[in-house]
Design an enzyme around this catalytic site. Structure first.
Site, short mmCIF file in Angstrom:
data_model
loop_
_atom_site.label_atom_id
_atom_site.label_comp_id
_atom_site.label_asym_id
_atom_site.label_seq_id
_atom_site.Cartn_x
_atom_site.Cartn_y
_atom_site.Cartn_z
N CYS A 1 19.23 42.37 28.47
CA CYS A 1 18.71 42.48 27.11
C CYS A 1 17.53 41.51 26.94
CB CYS A 1 19.78 42.11 26.09
SG CYS A 1 21.34 42.95 26.28
N ARG B 1 23.00 52.18 19.55
CA ARG B 1 21.73 51.61 19.99
C ARG B 1 21.90 50.86 21.31
NH1 ARG B 1 18.12 51.82 21.83
NH2 ARG B 1 15.97 51.21 21.43
N CYS C 1 39.55 53.53 -0.87
CA CYS C 1 39.03 52.17 -0.68
C CYS C 1 39.06 51.43 -2.00
CB CYS C 1 37.59 52.20 -0.19
SG CYS C 1 37.31 53.17 1.30
N CYS D 1 13.62 42.13 27.75
CA CYS D 1 12.74 42.76 26.75
C CYS D 1 12.71 41.94 25.46
CB CYS D 1 13.23 44.17 26.41
SG CYS D 1 12.83 45.40 27.65
N HIS D 2 13.89 41.66 24.93
CA HIS D 2 13.96 41.21 23.54
C HIS D 2 13.81 39.69 23.35
CE1 HIS D 2 14.76 45.25 22.29
NE2 HIS D 2 15.73 45.36 23.16
N CYS E 1 20.02 51.56 24.92
CA CYS E 1 19.32 50.53 25.71
C CYS E 1 19.85 50.51 27.14
CB CYS E 1 19.51 49.15 25.08
SG CYS E 1 18.17 48.67 23.99
N CYS F 1 42.18 49.32 -3.44
CA CYS F 1 42.40 47.93 -3.04
C CYS F 1 41.19 47.06 -3.36
CB CYS F 1 42.69 47.83 -1.55
SG CYS F 1 44.26 48.52 -1.06
N HIS F 2 40.00 47.58 -3.06
CA HIS F 2 38.81 46.74 -3.09
C HIS F 2 38.03 46.80 -4.40
CE1 HIS F 2 39.34 45.77 1.13
NE2 HIS F 2 39.46 47.04 1.41
#
Lengths: 107, 281
Positions: free
Chosen positions: B197, B238, B96, B200-201, B242, B99-100
């Site tokens: 979703c 995650r 990595c 609940c959220h 859910c 290049c970075h």
């Protein structure tokens, strides 16, 4: 995941100072109570003992049991009267040992 | 007590306590940069009356674990990622770093901007997909499996570089249809429990669902060390959890559906600081 143990010890302390030491080891702590997808028991593999010595003298030690969660973390205090080296060891079931050292100066 | 009912006095007190700790210099390295965890006036058109990071919904003990970079177990993966950054792999013999360069510079904002548009594929891709593209095209190495230790380590490492940077994803232009798709998924009731979703959220955040406190489901802390998982996990893991909980058939991690949903959920957290690796219960 095999990574180095993480240990936090101050680089220097006053003579007689009480310092706080923190340690964290990445470990699965497989309890021996679980089964794999085929229903076979996954053998127990935990860190069963942790010790910390200072210049060869025992500072802190404990036995670990299967109910302790993954990546065991310890935080404890030690009084430093002289310069020297803290040595930390974790003993895994089967006898493998992980260890690391940290030096501390006085003044 | 519901978080929404928390009065201004309480909050000021909490800020005061943090400041006191900072003056004493008690290991609050994570707080060196000011973290935006609450936005009281979201931009017009935003579905929420206030934007709150998942951090604010957790117990003080869990918050303390996140606040100290040593105590935070997520850093085990961050450190692993740091090592992988310099490791050359594949036929091109590149790492990595080749290049970075310095990740603190080159990855300063990347963690706040994904999912991002990819011209070649003609669709948005998330950070995991971007990393695997780099691996297959530029390094000519094998892609990492999603949820593998390597992938989790690298995403944790890259997102940690953007810690404190406010989340901002592109949602207009070519991203628009994917944003709309994500939004539709967010509000679609699914599974045997017939829940979206939003149920609940959006409708019930700050209230308890049995012993757990519902958050807004913000993803600014991912990859997150979840105490339940005893390791870090990705956003898609995650999402999958859910969906299982509402007894739906989950989409596949890395699928276009989850990436669209990730885009939409990232937009819902616009302006919150990236706080990877967060610690949640």
């Amino acid at each position: 995941m095999a990574s180095k143990p993480r240990v936090k010890v101050p680089k220097k302390a006053e003579k007689g100072e009480i310092i706080t030491i923190k340690t964290l080891l990445s470990h699965k702590m497989e309890s021996g109570q679980r089964k794999d997808k085929k229903g076979n028991k996954i053998p127990r593999k935990i860190i069963n003992k942790f010790t910390c010595t200072f210049n060869g003298k025992m500072v802190f030690s404990c036995d670990l049991e299967p109910a302790i969660s993954a990546n065991p973390y310890f935080k404890f205090n030690a009084r430093v009267d002289e310069p020297g080296t803290f040595e930390f060891t974790w003993v895994e079931d089967g006898g493998a040992v992980f260890s690391t050292k940290k030096k501390i100066r006085i003044g | 007590m519901g978080l929404r009912k928390m009065g201004p006095n309480k909050r000021n007190l909490a800020v005061g306590a943090v400041m006191a700790l900072m003056t004493l210099g008690l290991g609050v390295a994570a707080q060196a940069q000011e973290m935006i965890r609450r936005i009281d006036n979201p931009p017009p058109g935003h579905p929420l009356p206030e934007i709150i990071s998942g951090y604010e919904f957790r117990a003080p003990e869990t918050q303390a674990l996140q606040d100290d970079d040593f105590d935070n177990p997520g850093f085990l993966w961050v450190e692993q990622g740091e090592e992988l950054w310099d490791e050359a792999e594949g036929k091109a013999g590149k790492s990595c770093a080749d290049c970075h360069g310095d990740p603190a510079e080159s990855m300063k904002t990347a963690g706040a901007e994904y999912p991002k548009w990819n011209e070649k594929l003609g669709k948005p891709i998330n950070l995991e997909a971007r990393i695997n593209l780099c691996r297959t095209e530029n390094m000519q190495a094998k892609p990492w499996k999603l949820e593998s230790e390597q992938m989790l380590s690298m995403t944790s490492f890259v997102r940690t570089q953007a810690r404190g940077v406010p989340v901002k994803v592109q949602i207009d232009g070519p991203m628009k249809p994917f944003f709309e798709k994500g939004k539709k998924l967010y509000y679609t009731r699914m599974g045997q429990l017939d829940m979206a979703c939003a149920n609940c959220h959006e409708d019930n955040y700050g209230k308890r669902i049995r012993s757990d406190m519902l958050s807004q489901g913000q993803i600014n802390g991912f990859p997150t060390y979840r105490l339940k998982w005893q390791k870090v996990g990705s956003i898609h893991r995650r999402f999958k959890g859910c969906m299982k909980q509402v007894r739906a058939e989950p989409f596949k991690p890395g699928s276009d559906e989850f990436t669209a949903l990730e885009l939409y959920v990232a937009y819902r957290g616009t302006g919150l600081s990236v706080e990877a690796p967060a610690v949640r219960q």
